[in-house]
Enzyme design. Structure first.
Site, PDB file in Angstrom:
ATOM      1  N   LEU A 197      -8.100   6.648 -12.195  1.00 56.85           N
ATOM      2  CA  LEU A 197      -8.978   7.723 -11.759  1.00 56.85           C
ATOM      3  C   LEU A 197      -8.322   9.071 -12.032  1.00 56.85           C
ATOM      4  O   LEU A 197      -7.144   9.271 -11.709  1.00 56.85           O
ATOM      5  CB  LEU A 197      -9.292   7.601 -10.265  1.00 56.85           C
TER       6      LEU A 197
ATOM      7  N   PRO B 257      -9.868   0.862 -11.824  1.00 51.33           N
ATOM      8  CA  PRO B 257      -9.594   1.719 -12.991  1.00 51.33           C
ATOM      9  C   PRO B 257      -8.703   2.904 -12.658  1.00 51.33           C
ATOM     10  O   PRO B 257      -8.548   3.292 -11.495  1.00 51.33           O
ATOM     11  CB  PRO B 257     -10.997   2.191 -13.381  1.00 51.33           C
TER      12      PRO B 257
ATOM     13  N   GLU C  30      -0.246   0.266   4.437  1.00 50.67           N
ATOM     14  CA  GLU C  30       0.437   0.278   3.143  1.00 50.67           C
ATOM     15  C   GLU C  30       1.924   0.047   3.349  1.00 50.67           C
ATOM     16  O   GLU C  30       2.589   0.790   4.070  1.00 50.67           O
ATOM     17  CB  GLU C  30       0.223   1.618   2.431  1.00 50.67           C
TER      18      GLU C  30
ATOM     19  N   ASP D 107       1.801  10.462   1.188  1.00 53.95           N
ATOM     20  CA  ASP D 107       0.932   9.276   1.201  1.00 53.95           C
ATOM     21  C   ASP D 107       0.174   9.172   2.520  1.00 53.95           C
ATOM     22  O   ASP D 107      -1.032   8.902   2.543  1.00 53.95           O
ATOM     23  CB  ASP D 107       1.755   8.010   0.973  1.00 53.95           C
TER      24      ASP D 107
ATOM     25  N   LYS E 226       0.712   4.200   6.894  1.00 52.73           N
ATOM     26  CA  LYS E 226       1.891   3.955   6.074  1.00 52.73           C
ATOM     27  C   LYS E 226       3.074   4.036   7.026  1.00 52.73           C
ATOM     28  O   LYS E 226       3.614   5.117   7.267  1.00 52.73           O
ATOM     29  CB  LYS E 226       2.019   4.969   4.948  1.00 52.73           C
TER      30      LYS E 226
ATOM     31  N   GLY F  91       5.527   2.001  -7.523  1.00 49.75           N
ATOM     32  CA  GLY F  91       4.785   2.746  -8.530  1.00 49.75           C
ATOM     33  C   GLY F  91       3.605   2.022  -9.134  1.00 49.75           C
ATOM     34  O   GLY F  91       3.222   2.307 -10.283  1.00 49.75           O
ATOM     35  N   VAL F  92       3.008   1.091  -8.397  1.00 53.92           N
ATOM     36  CA  VAL F  92       1.830   0.381  -8.920  1.00 53.92           C
ATOM     37  C   VAL F  92       0.518   0.963  -8.387  1.00 53.92           C
ATOM     38  O   VAL F  92      -0.555   0.475  -8.713  1.00 53.92           O
ATOM     39  CB  VAL F  92       1.894  -1.129  -8.600  1.00 53.92           C
ATOM     40  N   GLY F  93       0.610   2.000  -7.572  1.00 61.90           N
ATOM     41  CA  GLY F  93      -0.606   2.634  -7.062  1.00 61.90           C
ATOM     42  C   GLY F  93      -1.116   2.070  -5.754  1.00 61.90           C
ATOM     43  O   GLY F  93      -2.330   2.028  -5.527  1.00 61.90           O
ATOM     44  N   LYS F  94      -0.202   1.656  -4.876  1.00 63.66           N
ATOM     45  CA  LYS F  94      -0.619   1.085  -3.586  1.00 63.66           C
ATOM     46  C   LYS F  94      -1.400   2.073  -2.740  1.00 63.66           C
ATOM     47  O   LYS F  94      -2.342   1.693  -2.040  1.00 63.66           O
ATOM     48  CB  LYS F  94       0.603   0.600  -2.797  1.00 63.66           C
TER      49      LYS F  94
END
Length: 248
Positions: free
Chosen positions: A221, A219, A128, A67, A38, A13-16
């Protein structure tokens, strides 16, 4: 020798996925044709089999990798999802747990074959991972091992807030100890900033204590349109670090 990056996180959940897409577009800005991959995606949704028949399969139900689909769209490619996301599970769990529940093993040979096909077609492949480096794929095989198998430089995606110094340094130092080539860290705002003192100071501290560079602070988005991501890349990522790895 294959080029690209393997993207891992300090946590789930860190935005990979967004960062992986940003790296694909970063290479595009540098004039390098890249695609995303992925290899293993869990938490996939079942869709009607008719969509699959267009890709030559006849299953009544298929698993749709959100993803993987996002990475394919960002790269503007028509590659089969069987190449981009060859292994899929319905349960949103670590692969080892999903394997035991769903009764199907992760086919590492299939992952490597898909990676080799994409590597032959593109200048670079951005892969990923799933979760962090020690997420188990099998009993004695972790995401770390998959990164070693594919042989790409590692990029670590970290949260901006409290706790990230410890999580990031643990991930980076363990990766270096295990012999991985760590290209750098991207601190990613996967949700709106909370304007905390930790968010303000963490990037500065990481630049001082990390053995690898901080490539940038990406940032939050509100939309994932290509133009929005590209503007964020130009403003926030060190493209020279990324370019350097494409020259090797």
């Amino acid at each position: 020798m294959s080029k690209g990056f393997f993207v891992t996180g300090t946590d789930t959940g860190v935005g990979k996925t967004v960062v992986t897409g940003a790296l694909i577009l970063s290479l595009k800005l540098l004039g390098i044709r890249a695609c995303g991959m992925k290899p293993i995606e869990t938490g996939c949704h079942k869709t009607e089999g008719g969509r699959r028949k267009a890709e030559g399969r006849n299953e009544e139900d298929i698993l749709s990798p959100s993803d993987g689909m996002f990475l394919r769209e960002i790269a503007q490619t028509e590659e089969s999802l069987d190449l981009i996301t060859p292994v899929r599970f319905e349960n949103p769990l670590a692969p080892m747990a999903a394997t035991e529940i769903e009764g199907k093993a992760v086919d590492l040979g299939e992952i490597k074959r898909a990676f080799d096909v994409l590597s032959a077609k593109y200048d670079a492949v951005i892969v990923e991972g799933i979760g962090g480096l020690l997420v188990p794929i099998g009993k004695d095989y972790f995401v770390l091992n998959l990164a070693k198998t594919l042989g790409l430089p590692l990029i670590v995606v970290a949260k901006p807030g409290l706790g990230t110094l410890n999580h990031t340094m643990l991930t980076v130092n363990y990766a270096v100890k295990e012999g991985l080539n760590v290209a750098g860290i991207i601190i990613n705002y996967h949700r709106p900033s909370e304007d905390t003192i930790a968010e303000e100071t963490n990037p500065k501290i990481l630049r001082r204590i990390s053995p690898v560079p901080v490539i940038g602070v990406f940032p939050y988005l509100r939309d994932f349109e290509t133009g929005t991501i590209e503007k964020a890349i130009v403003r926030n990522l060190d493209l020279e670090i990324i370019r350097r790895y494409m020259r090797n």
